[in-house]
Design a protein around this motif. Structure first.
Motif, PDB file in Angstrom:
ATOM      1  N   TRP A 164       0.835  -1.188   0.000  1.00 33.65           N
ATOM      2  CA  TRP A 164       0.000   0.000   0.000  1.00 33.65           C
ATOM      3  C   TRP A 164       0.874   1.243   0.000  1.00 33.65           C
ATOM      4  O   TRP A 164       2.016   1.208   0.480  1.00 33.65           O
ATOM      5  CB  TRP A 164      -0.925   0.009   1.217  1.00 33.65           C
ATOM      6  N   VAL A 165       0.327   2.347  -0.547  1.00 30.95           N
ATOM      7  CA  VAL A 165       1.062   3.606  -0.640  1.00 30.95           C
ATOM      8  C   VAL A 165       0.257   4.712   0.024  1.00 30.95           C
ATOM      9  O   VAL A 165      -0.956   4.853  -0.220  1.00 30.95           O
ATOM     10  CB  VAL A 165       1.346   3.995  -2.109  1.00 30.95           C
ATOM     11  N   ALA A 166       0.931   5.502   0.857  1.00 26.27           N
ATOM     12  CA  ALA A 166       0.331   6.696   1.458  1.00 26.27           C
ATOM     13  C   ALA A 166       1.221   7.888   1.152  1.00 26.27           C
ATOM     14  O   ALA A 166       2.446   7.757   1.084  1.00 26.27           O
ATOM     15  CB  ALA A 166       0.185   6.521   2.972  1.00 26.27           C
ATOM     16  N   PHE A 167       0.606   9.046   0.955  1.00 31.34           N
ATOM     17  CA  PHE A 167       1.341  10.285   0.720  1.00 31.34           C
ATOM     18  C   PHE A 167       1.166  11.210   1.919  1.00 31.34           C
ATOM     19  O   PHE A 167       0.073  11.318   2.484  1.00 31.34           O
ATOM     20  CB  PHE A 167       0.835  10.992  -0.540  1.00 31.34           C
ATOM     21  N   VAL A 168       2.253  11.874   2.291  1.00 27.85           N
ATOM     22  CA  VAL A 168       2.216  12.882   3.348  1.00 27.85           C
ATOM     23  C   VAL A 168       2.970  14.101   2.841  1.00 27.85           C
ATOM     24  O   VAL A 168       4.052  13.962   2.259  1.00 27.85           O
ATOM     25  CB  VAL A 168       2.864  12.362   4.657  1.00 27.85           C
ATOM     26  N   ASP A 169       2.408  15.281   3.027  1.00 28.05           N
ATOM     27  CA  ASP A 169       3.116  16.506   2.662  1.00 28.05           C
ATOM     28  C   ASP A 169       4.047  16.916   3.796  1.00 28.05           C
ATOM     29  O   ASP A 169       3.756  16.693   4.973  1.00 28.05           O
ATOM     30  CB  ASP A 169       2.130  17.628   2.346  1.00 28.05           C
ATOM     31  N   SER A 170       5.144  17.568   3.437  1.00 23.89           N
ATOM     32  CA  SER A 170       6.239  17.775   4.390  1.00 23.89           C
ATOM     33  C   SER A 170       5.968  18.841   5.437  1.00 23.89           C
ATOM     34  O   SER A 170       6.780  19.028   6.349  1.00 23.89           O
ATOM     35  CB  SER A 170       7.520  18.127   3.631  1.00 23.89           C
ATOM     36  N   ASP A 171       4.857  19.555   5.338  1.00 29.59           N
ATOM     37  CA  ASP A 171       4.502  20.504   6.400  1.00 29.59           C
ATOM     38  C   ASP A 171       3.267  20.041   7.169  1.00 29.59           C
ATOM     39  O   ASP A 171       2.758  20.759   8.022  1.00 29.59           O
ATOM     40  CB  ASP A 171       4.276  21.908   5.836  1.00 29.59           C
ATOM     41  N   ASP A 172       2.781  18.836   6.865  1.00 32.37           N
ATOM     42  CA  ASP A 172       1.642  18.253   7.572  1.00 32.37           C
ATOM     43  C   ASP A 172       2.134  17.206   8.557  1.00 32.37           C
ATOM     44  O   ASP A 172       3.310  16.823   8.545  1.00 32.37           O
ATOM     45  CB  ASP A 172       0.670  17.605   6.583  1.00 32.37           C
ATOM     46  N   ILE A 173       1.232  16.705   9.392  1.00 29.86           N
ATOM     47  CA  ILE A 173       1.569  15.624  10.313  1.00 29.86           C
ATOM     48  C   ILE A 173       0.437  14.595  10.291  1.00 29.86           C
ATOM     49  O   ILE A 173      -0.668  14.880   9.814  1.00 29.86           O
ATOM     50  CB  ILE A 173       1.798  16.121  11.759  1.00 29.86           C
ATOM     51  N   ILE A 174       0.742  13.395  10.816  1.00 31.88           N
ATOM     52  CA  ILE A 174      -0.278  12.354  10.934  1.00 31.88           C
ATOM     53  C   ILE A 174      -0.345  11.886  12.380  1.00 31.88           C
ATOM     54  O   ILE A 174       0.665  11.839  13.082  1.00 31.88           O
ATOM     55  CB  ILE A 174      -0.004  11.171   9.984  1.00 31.88           C
ATOM     56  N   ALA A 175      -1.553  11.570  12.821  1.00 33.29           N
ATOM     57  CA  ALA A 175      -1.760  11.090  14.183  1.00 33.29           C
ATOM     58  C   ALA A 175      -1.134   9.707  14.353  1.00 33.29           C
ATOM     59  O   ALA A 175      -0.952   8.979  13.366  1.00 33.29           O
ATOM     60  CB  ALA A 175      -3.256  11.049  14.489  1.00 33.29           C
ATOM     61  N   PRO A 176      -0.817   9.312  15.582  1.00 39.21           N
ATOM     62  CA  PRO A 176      -0.170   8.012  15.808  1.00 39.21           C
ATOM     63  C   PRO A 176      -0.932   6.821  15.238  1.00 39.21           C
ATOM     64  O   PRO A 176      -0.326   5.816  14.850  1.00 39.21           O
ATOM     65  CB  PRO A 176      -0.072   7.932  17.336  1.00 39.21           C
ATOM     66  N   ASN A 177      -2.253   6.897  15.173  1.00 40.93           N
ATOM     67  CA  ASN A 177      -3.050   5.769  14.663  1.00 40.93           C
ATOM     68  C   ASN A 177      -3.423   5.906  13.192  1.00 40.93           C
ATOM     69  O   ASN A 177      -4.320   5.198  12.708  1.00 40.93           O
ATOM     70  CB  ASN A 177      -4.318   5.597  15.506  1.00 40.93           C
TER      71      ASN A 177
END
Length: 344
Positions: A83-96
């Motif tokens: 699977w592939v996920a994208f994250v932008d470099s000024d955003d964050i993701i929650a631990p879950n």
């Protein structure tokens, strides 16, 4: 289950540590994180290397600046996860963030894309309510059509609030269009949604978007060539999606409203090209004849919701190709603004 996280990076040394820390803190630890430095001039590459040195799940790639689409494409070419996920470099993701996706994937079969909700923050403060879904699965064309109609998905054509089955990307040779500097994410989403067997949603808003940066991006100026290209690419992709899912009813409206905005932007950009109002009219006539599909429009124009949407004077001028009248209205509005006159 290995998940590949792809992060395009350009001059984000200040925000990058918080972003990468949020990835290290994921409950689901089976991931690889591809850091694509897109020719940064600040210390972004240094930050990337520091994280890669202390955590082998991070891999660093450096390339000449080519835009976010080309950076994500390099990530896709080097991804190994299922699977592939994208994250932008000024955003964050929650631990879950990853774990709730992983749990849903194990629960639901025959889905190729899963969506989570988003939070919107600016300088640490929430700017608007969370955008969320319930826990649900939509399998097959009919249920996916219901998904389009029953959620606000089509208003949120981001690539980051979802996770993609990578084999579907590779089987259909999908990549981000590097000729687009805006809406390349929406185009990718349109293309991916054409091929899915099913979709699922998870309930928590685990992706946190930095609204301050998004506001800056929305203010970028696009040349007429870029506006023409964007309208053409998105319009064709929209029509393909409408045909595949047979969205010849009210469910077409989120697609059409966005498409109409792009059409208007294209025509307005042609008005702004150097020349007089008559040469602008000729350019607009040429490009709407070239790129606006009247056969498709005739198939959808009697949908009541669409008919009501297209009933205002500006839309009538455009559809009837009354561009001289359209341009005179634009000119008159511009003069009013310059004179600080507000219509009552």
């Amino acid at each position: 289950m290995l998940i590949t996280i792809i992060i395009p990076i350009y001059n984000r040394a200040k925000t990058l540590p918080e972003c990468l820390d949020s990835i290290i803190n994921q409950e689901h630890s089976e991931f690889e994180c591809l850091l694509i430095d897109d020719g940064s001039h600040d210390d972004s590459l240094k930050v990337c290397n520091e994280y890669a040195d202390k955590d082998s799940r991070f891999r660093v790639f450096h390339k000449p600046n080519g835009g976010v689409g080309s950076a994500r494409n390099l990530g896709l070419e080097n991804a190994t996860g299922e699977w592939v996920a994208f994250v932008d470099s000024d955003d964050i993701i929650a631990p879950n963030h990853l774990s709730q996706f992983a749990t849903a994937i194990q629960k639901y079969q025959n889905v190729d894309i899963l969506f989570c909700g988003c939070q919107y923050v600016c300088r640490g403060q929430k700017t608007r309510p969370d955008h969320t879904y319930s826990l649900a699965k939509y399998e097959g064309k009919e249920e996916t059509k219901h998904f389009f109609a029953s959620t606000d998905l089509l208003q949120y054509m981001y690539v980051c609030d979802r996770i993609y089955r990578r084999c579907l990307i590779e089987q259909n040779n999908m990549r981000f269009d590097t000729t687009l500097s805006l809406s390349e994410d929406r185009l990718f989403c349109y293309q991916f949604l054409k091929h899915i067997r099913g979709a699922a949603t998870v309930p928590e808003a685990t992706y946190v978007i930095n609204e301050e940066d998004n506001n800056k991006l929305s203010q970028r100026h696009l040349s007429s060539e870029m506006c023409i290209n964007r309208y053409h690419k998105l319009s064709v992709a929209m029509q393909d999606l409408v045909e595949i899912y047979q969205l010849y009813d009210a469910r077409i409206m989120p697609f059409w409203k966005y498409n109409y905005v792009l059409l208007h932007n294209m025509l307005h950009s042609l008005y702004n090209v150097k020349g007089n109002i008559f040469s602008a009219t000729k350019r607009q006539q040429y490009y709407i004849n070239k790129y606006f599909d009247f056969n498709f429009y005739n198939k959808i124009k009697d949908i009541p919701e669409l008919k009501a949407f297209m009933s205002d004077a500006q839309a009538k001028r455009i559809i009837n190709m009354q561009f001289l009248s359209y341009n005179l209205h634009v000119l008159f509005t511009y003069i009013l603004i310059r004179l600080h006159i507000r219509k009552q």
